[in-house]
Design a protein around this motif. Structure first.
Motif, PDB file in Angstrom:
ATOM      1  N   THR A   5      12.453   2.281  -0.236  1.00 41.22           N
ATOM      2  CA  THR A   5      12.540   3.704  -0.547  1.00 41.22           C
ATOM      3  C   THR A   5      12.150   3.978  -1.994  1.00 41.22           C
ATOM      4  O   THR A   5      11.812   5.112  -2.341  1.00 41.22           O
ATOM      5  CB  THR A   5      13.966   4.229  -0.309  1.00 41.22           C
ATOM      6  OG1 THR A   5      14.887   3.440  -1.082  1.00 41.22           O
ATOM      7  CG2 THR A   5      14.312   4.129   1.175  1.00 41.22           C
ATOM      8  N   ARG A   6      12.229   2.938  -2.823  1.00 40.53           N
ATOM      9  CA  ARG A   6      11.946   3.159  -4.244  1.00 40.53           C
ATOM     10  C   ARG A   6      10.641   2.542  -4.725  1.00 40.53           C
ATOM     11  O   ARG A   6      10.145   2.915  -5.774  1.00 40.53           O
ATOM     12  CB  ARG A   6      13.098   2.588  -5.092  1.00 40.53           C
ATOM     13  CG  ARG A   6      14.426   3.293  -4.901  1.00 40.53           C
ATOM     14  CD  ARG A   6      15.457   2.790  -5.895  1.00 40.53           C
ATOM     15  NE  ARG A   6      15.646   1.355  -5.758  1.00 40.53           N
ATOM     16  CZ  ARG A   6      16.503   0.806  -4.889  1.00 40.53           C
ATOM     17  NH1 ARG A   6      17.204   1.570  -4.084  1.00 40.53           N
ATOM     18  NH2 ARG A   6      16.644  -0.504  -4.831  1.00 40.53           N
ATOM     19  N   SER A   7      10.060   1.590  -3.989  1.00 44.24           N
ATOM     20  CA  SER A   7       8.868   0.910  -4.513  1.00 44.24           C
ATOM     21  C   SER A   7       7.992   0.363  -3.390  1.00 44.24           C
ATOM     22  O   SER A   7       8.414   0.259  -2.234  1.00 44.24           O
ATOM     23  CB  SER A   7       9.289  -0.244  -5.432  1.00 44.24           C
ATOM     24  OG  SER A   7       9.961  -1.249  -4.683  1.00 44.24           O
ATOM     25  N   VAL A   8       6.765   0.001  -3.802  1.00 39.77           N
ATOM     26  CA  VAL A   8       5.794  -0.643  -2.919  1.00 39.77           C
ATOM     27  C   VAL A   8       5.238  -1.842  -3.672  1.00 39.77           C
ATOM     28  O   VAL A   8       4.807  -1.716  -4.827  1.00 39.77           O
ATOM     29  CB  VAL A   8       4.645   0.309  -2.542  1.00 39.77           C
ATOM     30  CG1 VAL A   8       3.588  -0.430  -1.733  1.00 39.77           C
ATOM     31  CG2 VAL A   8       5.168   1.509  -1.762  1.00 39.77           C
TER      32      VAL A   8
ATOM     33  N   ARG B 114       0.734   1.254  -6.578  1.00 41.28           N
ATOM     34  CA  ARG B 114       2.016   0.824  -6.021  1.00 41.28           C
ATOM     35  C   ARG B 114       2.800   2.007  -5.458  1.00 41.28           C
ATOM     36  O   ARG B 114       4.017   2.092  -5.554  1.00 41.28           O
ATOM     37  CB  ARG B 114       2.875   0.096  -7.077  1.00 41.28           C
ATOM     38  CG  ARG B 114       2.275  -1.191  -7.625  1.00 41.28           C
ATOM     39  CD  ARG B 114       2.105  -2.239  -6.515  1.00 41.28           C
ATOM     40  NE  ARG B 114       1.898  -3.575  -7.054  1.00 41.28           N
ATOM     41  CZ  ARG B 114       0.712  -4.091  -7.375  1.00 41.28           C
ATOM     42  NH1 ARG B 114      -0.373  -3.343  -7.200  1.00 41.28           N
ATOM     43  NH2 ARG B 114       0.614  -5.317  -7.847  1.00 41.28           N
ATOM     44  N   SER B 115       2.051   2.931  -4.869  1.00 39.22           N
ATOM     45  CA  SER B 115       2.665   4.140  -4.329  1.00 39.22           C
ATOM     46  C   SER B 115       1.736   4.764  -3.308  1.00 39.22           C
ATOM     47  O   SER B 115       0.544   4.962  -3.583  1.00 39.22           O
ATOM     48  CB  SER B 115       2.949   5.146  -5.444  1.00 39.22           C
ATOM     49  OG  SER B 115       3.262   6.417  -4.918  1.00 39.22           O
ATOM     50  N   PHE B 116       2.286   5.082  -2.137  1.00 37.19           N
ATOM     51  CA  PHE B 116       1.489   5.761  -1.122  1.00 37.19           C
ATOM     52  C   PHE B 116       1.206   7.200  -1.551  1.00 37.19           C
ATOM     53  O   PHE B 116       0.138   7.745  -1.294  1.00 37.19           O
ATOM     54  CB  PHE B 116       2.230   5.737   0.218  1.00 37.19           C
ATOM     55  CG  PHE B 116       2.162   4.398   0.912  1.00 37.19           C
ATOM     56  CD1 PHE B 116       1.315   4.206   1.996  1.00 37.19           C
ATOM     57  CD2 PHE B 116       2.936   3.328   0.481  1.00 37.19           C
ATOM     58  CE1 PHE B 116       1.241   2.980   2.640  1.00 37.19           C
ATOM     59  CE2 PHE B 116       2.867   2.102   1.111  1.00 37.19           C
ATOM     60  CZ  PHE B 116       2.014   1.918   2.193  1.00 37.19           C
ATOM     61  N   THR B 117       2.181   7.812  -2.208  1.00 30.89           N
ATOM     62  CA  THR B 117       2.025   9.208  -2.630  1.00 30.89           C
ATOM     63  C   THR B 117       0.948   9.343  -3.689  1.00 30.89           C
ATOM     64  O   THR B 117       0.072  10.225  -3.604  1.00 30.89           O
ATOM     65  CB  THR B 117       3.353   9.759  -3.169  1.00 30.89           C
ATOM     66  OG1 THR B 117       4.355   9.663  -2.146  1.00 30.89           O
ATOM     67  CG2 THR B 117       3.202  11.214  -3.594  1.00 30.89           C
TER      68      THR B 117
END
Length: 306
Positions: A53-56, A17-20
């Protein structure tokens, strides 16, 4: 990017749940992950992730795709993981080809030894007196006389040179006389072997005072099986050129009589052979190891002249 690379990106983002974090796991930049996901979405015309900006999070389309892809990819990974057992422990199936006359050596000695040492190896055995193209016919290895092994194969000697004899039934010699020299055979009825695929009649290897030579007698009777040739000889229908392993019992009991023994040289013994590219497979290494042990113990030597 290929479809497989895009799938890897999608699954990594869906899991973390994060691109990073997905980028960190895959060893690429977050920008590359973002571009890959956008490319996948554009290709199929759907939105797979909701980004803030805070989640995916996954969209319904993304969740549906994940439900299908995750089990499929897990199964693929399990399949590749399963390949590791072939690296660590000999396993799989060995397809072997051997001449009919020598197949008993495979059944009596080699296969039992292999099955005891490597129970995860299965066998598919084929007996064929003709020449076999291992690669074209899908065999892992073959057992043949040395002169029948192609030069581009790896060959392992299994035993001593093979003894051959020129024989006929006593009733044949009573009717037609006994040859006193190799070239007298040209006046006799010969029972010849014929290769199944090529139709070639192999000549008879003989020797006289001038050395070894190839004799090409008549071919009134031909067969592609040495057992049949021996049976025809026992019936008094002609002279045959056969390996002693095939006729040892007939010679002992007088059903066949050997002639010109000093004019018949021994030929190369049996060899295990296989394509060079397959020799590093664990199952092939196991086969070579066990066959070599049997050969060193003399258990694959053929019947001597008696």
């Amino acid at each position: 990017m290929s479809s497989l690379e895009l799938i890897r990106l999608f699954l990594a983002v869906a899991e973390h749940r994060s691109f990073t974090l997905a980028a960190r796991r895959l060893g690429v930049s977050p920008t590359a992950v973002s571009k890959g996901v956008r490319a996948l979405e554009a290709k199929h015309g759907v939105t797979l992730f909701v980004r803030t900006t805070r989640s995916v999070s996954l969209t319904d389309a993304g969740a549906g795709l994940l439900a299908v892809l995750k089990p499929a990819v897990d199964q693929i990974e399990e399949a590749f993981t399963g390949l590791e057992r072939f690296q660590r422990r000999p396993a799989g199936r060995l397809r072997l080809s051997a001449p009919r006359a020598f197949g008993f050596l495979v059944a009596r000695e080699l296969v039992p030894r292999m099955r005891a040492a490597y129970p995860e190896i299965g066998f598919d055995l084929s007996l064929d007196d003709g020449l076999v193209d291992l690669v074209a016919d899908g065999y892992d290895a073959g057992i043949r006389l040395g002169q029948a092994v192609a030069q581009d194969m790896v060959a392992i000697r299994l035993g001593r040179p093979l003894a051959w004899s020129i024989v006929a039934a006593p009733c044949y010699f009573a009717r037609h006389g006994v040859p006193t020299g190799p070239r007298d055979l040209l006046r006799h009825r010969a029972i010849r072997y014929r290769f199944t695929t090529s139709g070639v009649l192999p000549t008879w290897l003989l020797r006289d005072g001038d050395g070894e030579f190839q004799l090409d007698p008549g071919a009134d009777l031909c067969a592609n099986d040495t057992r049949m040739i021996a049976e025809l000889a026992r019936a008094g229908l002609g002279i045959a050129y056969l390996p002693d392993i095939e006729i040892d019992d007939d010679l002992r009991h007088g059903r066949l009589v050997r002639v010109l023994a000093s004019h018949v040289p021994a030929t190369s013994g049996l060899y295990l052979y296989f394509p060079m590219r397959s020799q590093h497979q664990p199952k092939m290494r196991a086969l070579v190891d066990e066959a070599s042990k049997l050969a060193a113990e003399g258990l694959l030597d053929l019947v001597d002249r008696g």
